[in-house]
Motif scaffolding. Structure first.
Motif, short mmCIF file in Angstrom:
data_model
loop_
_atom_site.label_atom_id
_atom_site.label_comp_id
_atom_site.label_asym_id
_atom_site.label_seq_id
_atom_site.Cartn_x
_atom_site.Cartn_y
_atom_site.Cartn_z
N LEU A 153 -1.59 6.67 -6.09
CA LEU A 153 -1.70 8.00 -5.52
C LEU A 153 -3.16 8.42 -5.48
CD1 LEU A 153 1.29 9.83 -7.25
CD2 LEU A 153 1.23 8.71 -5.03
N ILE A 154 -3.62 8.82 -4.31
CA ILE A 154 -5.00 9.25 -4.12
C ILE A 154 -5.01 10.77 -3.99
CG2 ILE A 154 -7.06 9.01 -2.68
CD1 ILE A 154 -5.86 6.37 -1.64
N PRO A 155 -5.45 11.50 -5.01
CA PRO A 155 -5.44 12.97 -4.93
C PRO A 155 -6.48 13.46 -3.93
CG PRO A 155 -6.52 12.25 -6.94
CD PRO A 155 -5.95 11.01 -6.31
N VAL A 209 -8.18 5.59 1.60
CA VAL A 209 -7.22 6.17 2.54
C VAL A 209 -7.24 5.37 3.84
CG1 VAL A 209 -6.58 8.22 3.86
CG2 VAL A 209 -7.48 8.45 1.54
N GLN A 210 -6.07 5.06 4.36
CA GLN A 210 -5.95 4.32 5.61
C GLN A 210 -4.95 5.02 6.53
OE1 GLN A 210 -4.99 0.19 4.87
NE2 GLN A 210 -6.34 0.09 3.09
N VAL A 211 -5.05 4.67 7.81
CA VAL A 211 -4.12 5.22 8.80
C VAL A 211 -2.69 4.82 8.45
CG1 VAL A 211 -3.44 5.11 11.24
CG2 VAL A 211 -5.87 5.23 10.62
N ASP A 212 -1.74 5.72 8.69
CA ASP A 212 -0.30 5.51 8.48
C ASP A 212 0.12 5.56 7.01
OD1 ASP A 212 0.26 5.36 11.16
OD2 ASP A 212 0.10 3.18 11.25
N MET A 213 -0.74 6.07 6.14
CA MET A 213 -0.32 6.31 4.76
C MET A 213 0.40 7.65 4.68
SD MET A 213 -3.40 4.99 2.28
CE MET A 213 -3.66 3.24 2.01
N GLY A 214 1.39 7.75 3.82
CA GLY A 214 2.11 9.00 3.64
C GLY A 214 1.33 9.99 2.78
N VAL A 240 -2.24 11.16 -1.34
CA VAL A 240 -1.99 10.12 -0.34
C VAL A 240 -1.35 8.94 -1.05
CG1 VAL A 240 -3.02 8.62 1.41
CG2 VAL A 240 -4.01 10.87 0.96
N ILE A 241 -0.26 8.42 -0.50
CA ILE A 241 0.48 7.32 -1.13
C ILE A 241 -0.04 6.00 -0.61
CG2 ILE A 241 2.74 6.28 -1.49
CD1 ILE A 241 3.99 8.99 -1.00
N VAL A 244 4.45 16.02 3.13
CA VAL A 244 3.45 16.76 3.90
C VAL A 244 3.28 16.15 5.30
CG1 VAL A 244 1.02 17.41 4.06
CG2 VAL A 244 2.22 17.56 1.87
N GLY A 245 3.01 14.84 5.37
CA GLY A 245 2.80 14.21 6.67
C GLY A 245 2.30 12.80 6.55
N VAL A 246 1.64 12.32 7.62
CA VAL A 246 1.19 10.93 7.71
C VAL A 246 -0.27 10.92 8.18
CG1 VAL A 246 1.57 8.68 8.79
CG2 VAL A 246 3.52 10.16 8.27
N VAL A 247 -1.09 10.08 7.56
CA VAL A 247 -2.49 9.97 7.94
C VAL A 247 -2.61 9.43 9.36
CG1 VAL A 247 -4.70 8.86 7.45
CG2 VAL A 247 -3.24 9.62 5.56
N TYR A 248 -3.41 10.13 10.18
CA TYR A 248 -3.54 9.79 11.60
C TYR A 248 -4.90 9.18 11.93
CZ TYR A 248 -4.29 10.73 16.59
OH TYR A 248 -4.61 10.62 17.91
N LEU A 249 -5.96 9.73 11.36
CA LEU A 249 -7.32 9.29 11.66
C LEU A 249 -8.16 9.38 10.41
CD1 LEU A 249 -9.02 8.43 14.19
CD2 LEU A 249 -9.75 10.81 14.37
N VAL A 250 -9.03 8.38 10.20
CA VAL A 250 -9.81 8.31 8.96
C VAL A 250 -11.28 8.10 9.28
CG1 VAL A 250 -10.15 7.05 6.80
CG2 VAL A 250 -7.85 7.37 7.69
#
Length: 289
Positions: free
Chosen positions: A111-113, A138-143, A263-264, A151-157
């Motif tokens: 888990l990335i706070p 953190v990478q794209v498509d992480m929960g 971030v998961i 909350v959502g899904v990572v879209y752009l990093v």
């Protein structure tokens, strides 16, 4: 008035130049995906610092309310864990297996706070910015989750920031979820407007459940583990074609007052992605996909 008209007449070519430049820049970045992506990443990094400072001030003044909520939630969770542990031990007569299995399950997740530095809830396609990026893993498509649920899904990093597509995104958010304890699943879809409610679509007609049942993530995707809280069923509706149920769900996450998220980073995602891509390539080579 005459002086103003004279001024405009004298420098009208400069005004025309500026207007044409603005139009050309808008057209360039709006209708070219690569340039748009580069602009979005650069602007996100620059504006992120401003959002971060503003968010820090807002977080300071909301600390009292957040701490009160965390205290109540921690108490509830501690009691729940205690009761479940005692029940499990009574059934299995093993006081250590629950801890062993729990540690094994948790070990695959990192888990990335992060903190929310920019957020909106009043648009059809809302976006959220957090203060962690590729330098933090953190990478794209992480929960992305918070203490109350999805909350959502990572879209752009970028290096230090990431843009998240939250549940409150009408166009792009589709999250696989299930009715807790019932094993019936569908997907979560927000239709705009009310930021506290969304719909679960495609629940089969033979499913047996009730209002006030809880909806959680299904675990059928590589983005979220199973069992992350989504919300509670408030109303059971029919789908437009009458072939399935459509559930109105009160979301457990308060998107209007969200500050801290995680971030998961699932260590098994890379393996699942490689396997999926291999299967798709195999089907394409055989002409079946």
């Amino acid at each position: 008035m005459k002086n103003l008209l004279a001024f405009l007449a004298k420098y009208h070519h400069w005004f025309l130049f500026v207007v044409l430049e603005v139009i050309s820049v808008v057209l360039l970045f709006q209708y070219n995906s690569y340039q748009g992506s580069v602009w979005f990443s650069s602007a996100n990094s620059t504006v992120g610092k401003v959002y971060e400072s503003r968010a820090a001030v807002e977080q300071y003044f909301s600390l009292k309310k957040i701490n009160e909520g965390l205290t109540l939630r921690n108490f509830y969770l501690e009691r729940q864990v205690h009761e479940l542990t005692e029940a499990y031990q009574r059934v299995t007569h093993d006081s250590t297996s629950l801890e062993r299995n729990g540690m094994k399950f948790i070990s695959q997740y990192k888990l990335i706070p992060a903190k929310v530095v920019s957020n909106s809830v009043d648009k059809d396609d809302n976006l959220m910015t957090i203060d962690k990026g590729s330098k933090d893993g953190v990478q794209v498509d992480m929960g992305v989750v918070c203490g109350n649920g999805v909350v959502g899904v990572v879209y752009l990093v970028s290096d230090n920031y990431a843009v998240v597509i939250p549940v409150l995104n009408r166009t792009s958010s589709r999250i696989s979820c299930a009715i807790r304890g019932r094993n019936y699943f569908g997907y979560l879809h927000w239709e705009g407007g009310d930021a506290s409610h969304a719909y679960v679509e495609d629940i089969p007609r033979h499913a047996q459940f009730h209002t006030h049942d809880w909806v959680v993530t299904s675990g059928y995707s590589s983005i979220f583990p199973p069992g992350v809280m989504v919300g509670q069923i408030e109303k059971i509706l029919n789908s437009p074609d009458g072939l399935s149920y459509r559930l109105l769900v009160r979301l457990s996450t308060d998107f209007g007052n969200i500050r801290d998220v995680c971030v998961i980073n699932d260590s098994s995602i890379a393996e699942q992605t490689r396997l999926l891509h291999a299967a798709q390539d195999s089907l394409r080579s055989k002409g079946g996909f």
